[in-house]
Scaffold this active site. Structure first.
Site, PDB file in Angstrom:
ATOM      1  N   ARG A 101      -1.628  -8.943  -4.509  1.00 47.48           N
ATOM      2  CA  ARG A 101      -2.015  -8.952  -3.103  1.00 47.48           C
ATOM      3  C   ARG A 101      -1.864 -10.332  -2.449  1.00 47.48           C
ATOM      4  O   ARG A 101      -1.549 -10.439  -1.274  1.00 47.48           O
ATOM      5  CB  ARG A 101      -3.474  -8.489  -2.984  1.00 47.48           C
ATOM      6  CG  ARG A 101      -3.811  -7.972  -1.601  1.00 47.48           C
ATOM      7  CD  ARG A 101      -5.289  -7.695  -1.432  1.00 47.48           C
ATOM      8  NE  ARG A 101      -5.839  -6.583  -2.173  1.00 47.48           N
ATOM      9  CZ  ARG A 101      -5.619  -5.297  -1.895  1.00 47.48           C
ATOM     10  NH1 ARG A 101      -4.850  -4.970  -0.900  1.00 47.48           N
ATOM     11  NH2 ARG A 101      -6.181  -4.341  -2.614  1.00 47.48           N
ATOM     12  N   ASP A 138      -1.061  -4.472  -2.857  1.00 47.32           N
ATOM     13  CA  ASP A 138      -1.392  -4.667  -4.271  1.00 47.32           C
ATOM     14  C   ASP A 138      -0.857  -3.559  -5.167  1.00 47.32           C
ATOM     15  O   ASP A 138      -0.521  -2.464  -4.701  1.00 47.32           O
ATOM     16  CB  ASP A 138      -2.913  -4.718  -4.450  1.00 47.32           C
ATOM     17  CG  ASP A 138      -3.543  -3.337  -4.294  1.00 47.32           C
ATOM     18  OD1 ASP A 138      -3.320  -2.700  -3.253  1.00 47.32           O
ATOM     19  OD2 ASP A 138      -4.224  -2.882  -5.242  1.00 47.32           O
ATOM     20  N   ASP A 171      -0.728  -2.244   6.776  1.00 49.63           N
ATOM     21  CA  ASP A 171       0.254  -2.928   5.932  1.00 49.63           C
ATOM     22  C   ASP A 171       1.517  -2.094   5.760  1.00 49.63           C
ATOM     23  O   ASP A 171       2.630  -2.577   5.906  1.00 49.63           O
ATOM     24  CB  ASP A 171      -0.352  -3.275   4.555  1.00 49.63           C
ATOM     25  CG  ASP A 171      -1.035  -2.090   3.877  1.00 49.63           C
ATOM     26  OD1 ASP A 171      -1.085  -0.980   4.469  1.00 49.63           O
ATOM     27  OD2 ASP A 171      -1.537  -2.257   2.753  1.00 49.63           O
ATOM     28  N   ASP A 211       3.358   5.074   4.398  1.00 42.85           N
ATOM     29  CA  ASP A 211       4.160   5.786   3.395  1.00 42.85           C
ATOM     30  C   ASP A 211       4.236   7.261   3.817  1.00 42.85           C
ATOM     31  O   ASP A 211       5.036   7.617   4.679  1.00 42.85           O
ATOM     32  CB  ASP A 211       3.479   5.556   2.033  1.00 42.85           C
ATOM     33  CG  ASP A 211       4.270   6.115   0.862  1.00 42.85           C
ATOM     34  OD1 ASP A 211       5.406   6.558   1.071  1.00 42.85           O
ATOM     35  OD2 ASP A 211       3.753   6.117  -0.270  1.00 42.85           O
TER      36      ASP A 211
HETATM   37  P1  IMP Z   1       0.094   6.957   2.914  1.00 40.42           P
HETATM   38  O1  IMP Z   1      -1.220   7.615   3.179  1.00 40.42           O
HETATM   39  O2  IMP Z   1       0.944   7.723   1.945  1.00 40.42           O
HETATM   40  O3  IMP Z   1       0.856   6.584   4.158  1.00 40.42           O
HETATM   41  O4  IMP Z   1      -0.211   5.638   2.105  1.00 40.42           O
HETATM   42  C1  IMP Z   1      -0.655   4.522   2.700  1.00 40.42           C
HETATM   43  C2  IMP Z   1      -1.399   3.640   1.757  1.00 40.42           C
HETATM   44  O5  IMP Z   1      -0.915   3.729   0.409  1.00 40.42           O
HETATM   45  C3  IMP Z   1      -1.170   2.217   2.191  1.00 40.42           C
HETATM   46  O6  IMP Z   1      -2.138   1.814   3.113  1.00 40.42           O
HETATM   47  C4  IMP Z   1      -1.204   1.478   0.888  1.00 40.42           C
HETATM   48  O7  IMP Z   1      -2.540   1.126   0.590  1.00 40.42           O
HETATM   49  C5  IMP Z   1      -0.701   2.463  -0.135  1.00 40.42           C
HETATM   50  N1  IMP Z   1       0.741   2.277  -0.391  1.00 40.42           N
HETATM   51  C6  IMP Z   1       1.755   3.098  -0.051  1.00 40.42           C
HETATM   52  N2  IMP Z   1       2.938   2.617  -0.476  1.00 40.42           N
HETATM   53  C7  IMP Z   1       2.673   1.447  -1.098  1.00 40.42           C
HETATM   54  C8  IMP Z   1       3.498   0.448  -1.736  1.00 40.42           C
HETATM   55  O8  IMP Z   1       4.744   0.536  -1.832  1.00 40.42           O
HETATM   56  N3  IMP Z   1       2.835  -0.618  -2.248  1.00 40.42           N
HETATM   57  C9  IMP Z   1       1.484  -0.774  -2.191  1.00 40.42           C
HETATM   58  N4  IMP Z   1       0.687   0.124  -1.586  1.00 40.42           N
HETATM   59  C10 IMP Z   1       1.274   1.220  -1.057  1.00 40.42           C
HETATM   60 MG    MG Z   2      -3.555   0.287   3.198  1.00 43.38          MG
END
Ligand code: IMP
Ligand code: MG
Length: 180
Positions: A169, A163, A104, A107
């Site tokens: 969601r 979500d 999705d 980040d």
């Molecule tokens: P990462 O490990 O920091 O790349 O985070 C990834 C996960 O954090 C994603 O798969 C989402 O589940 C959650 N996430 C990161 N940013 C957002 C956001 O803006 N809205 C909702 N979920 C987020």
């Molecule tokens: Mg995710």
């Protein structure tokens, strides 16, 4: 106002409408369909957040493919192993298969890094990532995201699978946290 919604304690404003999402998803589907035209592609959808994107992406793609659904589970292992991550639900052998991970949002990239490591250990022919959203300012990963829909700033978003504490969601459009 119709373009604003409250989820739990926070106000969100409509950010990307479904028509724009659909158009972008179609473009990604065309790119993937071209790149894998002579291959048997295995999509791996990362639950829960990617379920809507995965549905639209696979409907719009025109190649022979399989889709499997997994969840990343992280837990505290022994003192020496630290945090252990596991992909729950991967019941197929991906050795020598071409894999596209459907996410999705990317980040920091920490989640993705773990997923890629687990998949690479199973010796697939190739692994690429398709993520609807990508936050380039916060991304710290090494893995190059081949397919993504929208580059967005470092602001929290919900909807279209994403979500905020389990809410938001099921919204069709994507909403961004309103910081007033
Ligand atoms: P990462 O490990 O920091 O790349 O985070 C990834 C996960 O954090 C994603 O798969 C989402 O589940 C959650 N996430 C990161 N940013 C957002 C956001 O803006 N809205 C909702 N979920 C987020
Ligand atoms: Mg995710």
């Amino acid at each position: 106002m119709v373009n604003e919604i409250t989820i739990h304690d926070k106000l969100f404003v409509k950010y990307i409408d479904y028509n724009s999402i659909k158009q972008k998803v179609k473009e990604i589907a065309v790119a993937i369909s071209n790149d894998y035209s002579n291959k048997e592609l295995v999509f791996i959808c990362i639950l829960n957040g990617a379920y809507m994107f995965a549905s639209d992406l696979t409907k719009a793609s025109t190649i022979e493919s399989e889709i499997h659904f997994v969840k990343l589970s992280s837990y505290l292992g022994t003192k020496t192993s630290g945090i252990v991550s596991e992909l729950i639900g991967l019941q197929i052998d991906i050795e020598n298969k071409d894999v596209v991970v459907i996410e999705d949002i990317i980040d920091t990239g920490v989640t993705l890094q773990k997923i890629i490591e687990i998949l690479q250990a199973k010796n697939p022919a190739s692994v690429e990532v398709a993520s609807l959203l990508f936050k380039p300012d916060t991304y710290k990963g090494q893995f190059k995201i081949k397919y993504f829909g929208f580059e967005i700033p470092d602001k929290f978003v919900v909807g279209y699978g994403l979500d905020y504490n389990n809410k938001g969601r099921t919204l069709k459009d994507i909403y961004q946290l309103k910081i007033s």
